[in-house]
Design a protein around this motif. Sequence first.
Motif: not given
Length: 159
Positions: A6-8, A114-118
Motif C-alpha cells: 500500500g501507500r504510506k 509505495k510497497d516499501g519504496r520511496a
Amino acid sequence: MAKEKGRKLIAQNKKARHDYLIIDTYEAGLVLTGTEVKSLRQGRASLADGFVQLDGHEAWLHNVHVPEYSQGTWTNHSARRKRKLLLHREEIDKLESKSQETGHTIVPLALYFKDGRAKIEIALAKGKKEYDKRQTLREKQDRRETERAISAVRRQQRA
C-alpha cells in the motif's frame, strides 16, 4: 519480515495546490541514501520550498527538507541536498518541453512509501494569479455553504 503493502504518506505540499493550477501529475522514484530512508520512515520531511529542475535529460529535486537521522553517524546526509528523480525518458522529455512554456513549473505534491519504496508525486503546474487564488477560495467556501444548507434541510426532514 513481510514486505509492507500500500501507500504510506510521509509529507504533502498542500500549498502547491493553492498556489498552482495542476496540469499533469507524475509518480517518480527517488535516489536516496540509507540515513535519508530511515529519516523518512520516521515520517519526517517537508516539501514546502521544493521544486524540480531538469538538467541534461535528468530530473533533480531541490530544496526538499529531509532532516538528518538522529542515530546517524558521520555518514549522515545533508538535509537539503538535491536528489535525483527516477522517471522514464518519455516522461522527462514531455516535462522538459512543457516546462519551457512561460509560467509552467514542476512542483512536488506528496512524498510517500509505495510497497516499501520511496516515491514522490510531482506535478506540471502553472502559477495562479492572486485573483485566481481568491476565486478558488470563494468557490470552495460556496460549496461548503451549500452542503451545510442541504444537510440542515435533510436533518429537519428526518425530525
